[in-house]
Design an enzyme around this catalytic site. Structure first.
Site, short mmCIF file in Angstrom:
data_model
loop_
_atom_site.label_atom_id
_atom_site.label_comp_id
_atom_site.label_asym_id
_atom_site.label_seq_id
_atom_site.Cartn_x
_atom_site.Cartn_y
_atom_site.Cartn_z
N GLY A 46 3.90 -18.78 21.38
CA GLY A 46 3.04 -19.77 20.74
C GLY A 46 2.31 -20.59 21.78
O GLY A 46 2.82 -20.81 22.88
N GLN A 51 -2.48 -27.37 25.33
CA GLN A 51 -1.87 -26.83 26.56
C GLN A 51 -2.89 -26.20 27.50
O GLN A 51 -2.59 -25.98 28.67
CB GLN A 51 -0.80 -25.78 26.19
CG GLN A 51 0.38 -26.37 25.45
CD GLN A 51 1.35 -25.29 25.02
OE1 GLN A 51 1.19 -24.72 23.96
NE2 GLN A 51 2.33 -25.00 25.84
N CYS A 91 8.92 -23.74 26.36
CA CYS A 91 7.50 -24.10 26.25
C CYS A 91 6.77 -23.59 27.48
O CYS A 91 7.26 -23.76 28.60
CB CYS A 91 7.37 -25.63 26.18
SG CYS A 91 5.67 -26.21 26.02
N LEU A 92 5.61 -23.00 27.27
CA LEU A 92 4.81 -22.51 28.40
C LEU A 92 4.38 -23.65 29.32
O LEU A 92 4.08 -23.41 30.49
CB LEU A 92 3.59 -21.74 27.90
CG LEU A 92 3.90 -20.36 27.30
CD1 LEU A 92 2.65 -19.77 26.64
CD2 LEU A 92 4.44 -19.42 28.36
N HIS A 133 6.76 -27.07 16.67
CA HIS A 133 6.66 -27.27 18.13
C HIS A 133 5.18 -27.31 18.54
O HIS A 133 4.77 -28.22 19.30
CB HIS A 133 7.40 -26.13 18.84
CG HIS A 133 7.27 -26.11 20.32
ND1 HIS A 133 8.35 -26.30 21.17
CD2 HIS A 133 6.19 -25.90 21.14
CE1 HIS A 133 7.92 -26.22 22.43
NE2 HIS A 133 6.62 -25.98 22.43
N GLU A 134 4.40 -26.36 18.04
CA GLU A 134 2.98 -26.30 18.42
C GLU A 134 2.19 -27.46 17.80
O GLU A 134 1.28 -28.00 18.44
CB GLU A 134 2.37 -24.95 18.03
CG GLU A 134 3.06 -23.72 18.63
CD GLU A 134 3.21 -23.76 20.13
OE1 GLU A 134 2.43 -24.47 20.80
OE2 GLU A 134 4.11 -23.09 20.66
N HIS A 137 2.37 -30.47 19.91
CA HIS A 137 1.41 -30.48 21.04
C HIS A 137 0.09 -31.10 20.60
O HIS A 137 -0.52 -31.88 21.34
CB HIS A 137 1.14 -29.06 21.53
CG HIS A 137 2.20 -28.50 22.46
ND1 HIS A 137 2.53 -29.11 23.64
CD2 HIS A 137 2.97 -27.40 22.36
CE1 HIS A 137 3.47 -28.39 24.25
NE2 HIS A 137 3.76 -27.34 23.49
C1 QAP Z 1 7.28 -22.44 21.62
O1 QAP Z 1 7.17 -21.21 23.60
C2 QAP Z 1 8.66 -22.17 21.11
O2 QAP Z 1 10.18 -21.40 30.04
C3 QAP Z 1 6.61 -21.29 22.31
O3 QAP Z 1 9.51 -19.60 31.88
C4 QAP Z 1 9.64 -21.58 21.91
O4 QAP Z 1 6.14 -19.29 24.08
C5 QAP Z 1 9.00 -22.52 19.87
C6 QAP Z 1 7.96 -19.33 28.03
C7 QAP Z 1 10.91 -21.34 21.41
C8 QAP Z 1 10.25 -22.28 19.37
C9 QAP Z 1 11.22 -21.69 20.13
C10 QAP Z 1 8.82 -20.34 28.40
C11 QAP Z 1 7.62 -18.38 28.99
C12 QAP Z 1 7.40 -19.25 26.67
C13 QAP Z 1 9.33 -20.41 29.68
C14 QAP Z 1 6.90 -20.16 24.43
C15 QAP Z 1 8.99 -19.46 30.63
C16 QAP Z 1 8.12 -18.45 30.27
C17 QAP Z 1 7.54 -20.21 25.74
CO CO Z 2 5.09 -25.86 23.91
#
Ligand code: QAP
Ligand code: CO
Length: 167
Positions: A46, A51, A91-92, A133-134, A137
């Site tokens: 996401g 971001q 989170c990215l 979550h998004e 943001h």
């Molecule tokens: C949001 O997060 C989310 O730490 C999206 O090193 C995540 O795409 C909502 C990512 C989990 C609910 C549950 C994170 C990639 C990606 C990192 C992501 C990383 C590389 C996160």
């Molecule tokens: Co995020």
């Protein structure tokens, strides 16, 4: 197509509140394609426009295994929320950090799709977590703000240290 730069916590631009999209036009659709490409390349599930330093209410998401089910939410609004669930989020914008957050379990969200058509979706599980979550943001909120002040300051230090080391 273009890869966009993802800004990292605690960059203050992540605290910007996004404005609604006035018209879903070709410029918005180009941005959505670039956001999707950036999310897939990361890889992530996401990404909110905030971001990539664009402060308009746009989210892209793909929870599928095959990465072929892009979901787009423009001007999203949660019209119903019930229950509660714990989920370990990442989170990215906060790479390498995973922490458990408690949020409503089931939500109803109304939004516009990439063609500007309104739709309504009932979501639970990871989909509900990811939408919330998004959407945070877009309101200028990062998931670490749900954690204790102590955890937040530890994460801030870690991120700043890593930033110094990679420069
Ligand atoms: C949001 O997060 C989310 O730490 C999206 O090193 C995540 O795409 C909502 C990512 C989990 C609910 C549950 C994170 C990639 C990606 C990192 C992501 C990383 C590389 C996160
Ligand atoms: Co995020």
């Amino acid at each position: 197509m273009a890869l966009l730069n993802i800004i990292h916590y605690p960059d203050p631009r992540l605290y910007t509140v996004a404005k609604p999209v006035a018209e879903v036009n070709d410029n918005i659709r180009r941005l959505i394609r670039d956001m999707a490409e950036t999310m897939y390349a990361a890889p992530g599930i996401g990404l909110a426009a905030t971001q990539v330093d664009v402060h308009q209410q746009i989210i892209v998401m793909d929870l599928s295994e095959a990465k072929n089910a892009l979901q787009v939410f423009i001007n999203p609004l949660i019209t119903k929320a019930e229950g509660s669930q714990d989920y370990e989020e990442g989170c990215l914008s906060v790479p390498g950090i995973y922490e458990t957050v408690t949020r409503p379990e089931k939500i109803t969200v109304e939004a516009l799709d990439k063609d500007g058509n309104q739709f309504k979706l009932n979501a639970d599980g990871l989909l509900a977590v990811c939408i919330q979550h998004e959407m945070d943001h877009l309101k200028g909120k990062v998931f670490v703000e749900y954690l204790s002040k102590l955890k937040q300051s530890r994460i801030k230090s870690k991120m700043k240290k890593r930033m110094r080391e990679t420069m």
